[in-house]
Write an enzyme that holds these catalytic residues in place. Structure first.
Site, PDB file in Angstrom:
ATOM      1  CG  HIS A 181      -1.980   1.024   1.210  1.00  0.00           C
ATOM      2  ND1 HIS A 181      -1.871   2.215   1.910  1.00  0.00           N
ATOM      3  CD2 HIS A 181      -3.180   1.068   0.582  1.00  0.00           C
ATOM      4  CE1 HIS A 181      -2.968   2.933   1.714  1.00  0.00           C
ATOM      5  NE2 HIS A 181      -3.781   2.265   0.919  1.00  0.00           N
ATOM      6  CB  SER A 384      -7.767 -12.760  -2.872  1.00  0.00           C
ATOM      7  OG  SER A 384      -8.183 -11.468  -3.227  1.00  0.00           O
TER       8      SER A 384
END
Length: 463
Positions: A181, A384
């Site tokens: 991130h 995911s």
């Protein structure tokens, strides 16, 4: 402009290594990423709502109140429409906190340490510590051994976790995969830390072979590592056990490394996935952070940060003005957020979260398979609910469905509020519009094998 790797950066007279790649250099220069124009959103100044002074007779006419009521009504209608077409960002929009409306009249502020009351009495520490204890049990650390707090967002959790690592190892180097991130690299800039970017596998997972090479190149410096429990774009989960093994094989004992786990979304989902690897303080990690407004769902951004008690003393100090201790990034902290999280944890519990995780994964597989059946390149990592596919050609379509894009790929994050019906609406819209984008042979769907692997690419070369 060519990529530059392993550039020495002088920090306080010391030499650290910062990896500067093409993406960072050009993004800082302005408007390109990997040679592609970055499409920014519209300038809000063109649609902002002006603040005007009340007229002298407003109290008697009520015109101002009527105007504001109409603005809010239109805004609510817009929010409902935008919520209906939201797919690209990891926010659970399915929640009902009507029972907490009675508390909105109070200015609840948890300024200072969650575990030490301040002289300001309108706080929610009892809720906050209850939430923190729940997460401590989830990540297997005793009450007497952890410290944490409820943050304003996932970024603050990363900023705090990396700050703790930097304070434990002032001369340490931060290692993070390229798919980490952006807040991780923001932390490196804010704290003036040496930062090394580590390559990724096609899945988005950290490449531990490259990690080892870069550790050995800097083996005289302690290592501070960001481990992703779900990357931002591809939802890839770094192999925590392999990261620890790589550190040990490279000669880094546990007193020479600090691991922060960024679990913004999947950090709260993985514990409820059968046979998923565990994120636990029984392993040599230093901190874990998650977002509260993502999988759990909350009307305001918030998060949870947990670290080891032994680490927190290096960055905390007592503040007489507060009659409490300062160990958080922010001073004033939203006291409503802990109540919302406490309310959700009590209503859903472990079984409720497990059910929602299973629904998300099941619907994510459905979306991936439907995309492939339509001849659209798509990838879904095993742990995911983030489905990656070719970037739509039309930016209006991207904005309509609020898709997150990077380069030639986009993604949909399947959250508890995302139903099969919504996915079908999206798919039907995409397939219909895509037929017009590529009806001319001059325009062809992009090859995204480099982004998602050739086995997932449906371009003319790989299908």
């Amino acid at each position: 402009m060519e990529a530059v790797d392993a550039v020495p950066v002088h920090l306080n007279g010391k030499v650290a290594i910062e990896d500067i790649d093409l993406m960072v250099v050009e993004a800082e220069n302005g408007n390109k990423q990997n040679g592609r124009e970055i499409v920014l959103g519209r300038n809000v100044h063109t649609t902002c709502l002006e603040v005007t002074e009340p007229e002298a007779d407003d109290e008697s006419t009520g015109d101002k109140e009527a105007y504001m009521a109409s603005v809010l009504a239109r805004y609510r209608k817009n929010l409902m429409e935008r919520t209906q077409h939201h797919l690209g960002y990891p926010y659970n929009l399915d929640f009902d906190y009507g029972a907490l409306g009675q508390l909105q009249h109070f200015s609840i502020n948890n300024l200072g340490d969650p575990f030490i009351e301040s002289n300001y009495g309108v706080h929610s520490r009892q809720f906050e510590v209850g939430v923190l204890d729940w997460f401590a049990r989830l990540w297997e650390i005793e009450k007497s051994e952890y410290w944490g707090y409820i943050t304003n967002c996932g970024t603050e959790g990363n900023l705090h976790g990396i700050l703790v690592g930097r304070e434990v190892f002032p001369d340490g180097i931060l290692y993070a995969s390229r798919d980490s991130h952006y807040s991780v690299f923001k932390a490196a800039r804010m704290y003036r830390m040496g930062c090394v970017k580590v390559d990724c596998l096609v899945s988005g997972e950290i490449d531990c072979a490259d990690f080892k090479v870069k550790l050995l190149a800097n083996k005289d410096k302690p290592a501070i590592i960001n481990v992703n429990i779900g990357t931002t774009v591809k939802g890839a989960v770094d192999d925590l056990d392999l990261v620890i093994q790589t550190l040990e094989e490279s000669g880094f004992s546990q007193d020479r490394f600090y691991i922060h786990c960024d679990g913004a979304l999947f950090g709260l989902m993985m514990p409820f996935v059968k046979q998923a690897p565990k994120v636990t303080f029984q392993k040599p990690i230093g901190s874990v952070s998650v977002s509260g407004h993502k999988f759990m769902g909350c009307p305001m951004p918030c998060g949870v940060q947990i670290t080891r008690m032994k680490h927190i003393n290096v960055l905390s100090s007592n503040v007489e003005y507060l009659a409490s201790r300062d160990a958080t990034i922010m001073g004033s902290r939203n006291g409503h957020a802990p109540i919302f999280l406490w309310y959700t944890l009590n209503r859903k519990g472990y079984k409720g979260f497990q059910k929602e995780v299973q629904k998300c994964l099941r619907n994510a597989y459905y979306l991936r398979d439907r995309l492939r059946d339509a001849g659209i390149s798509a990838m879904l990592n095993e742990l995911s609910s983030t489905v990656v596919f070719e970037r739509p050609l039309d930016e209006d379509f991207v904005r309509r469905w609020q898709l997150a894009c990077q380069g030639n790929i986009a993604h949909v994050v399947v959250m508890p509020n995302v139903t099969i019906e919504k996915l079908d609406d999206f798919l039907n819209d995409l397939v219909e519009r895509r037929s017009t984008w590529y009806q001319d042979e001059k325009a062809r769907p992009p090859c995204i094998a480099a982004d998602i692997g050739s086995q997932n690419c449906s371009c003319g070369l790989h299908k």
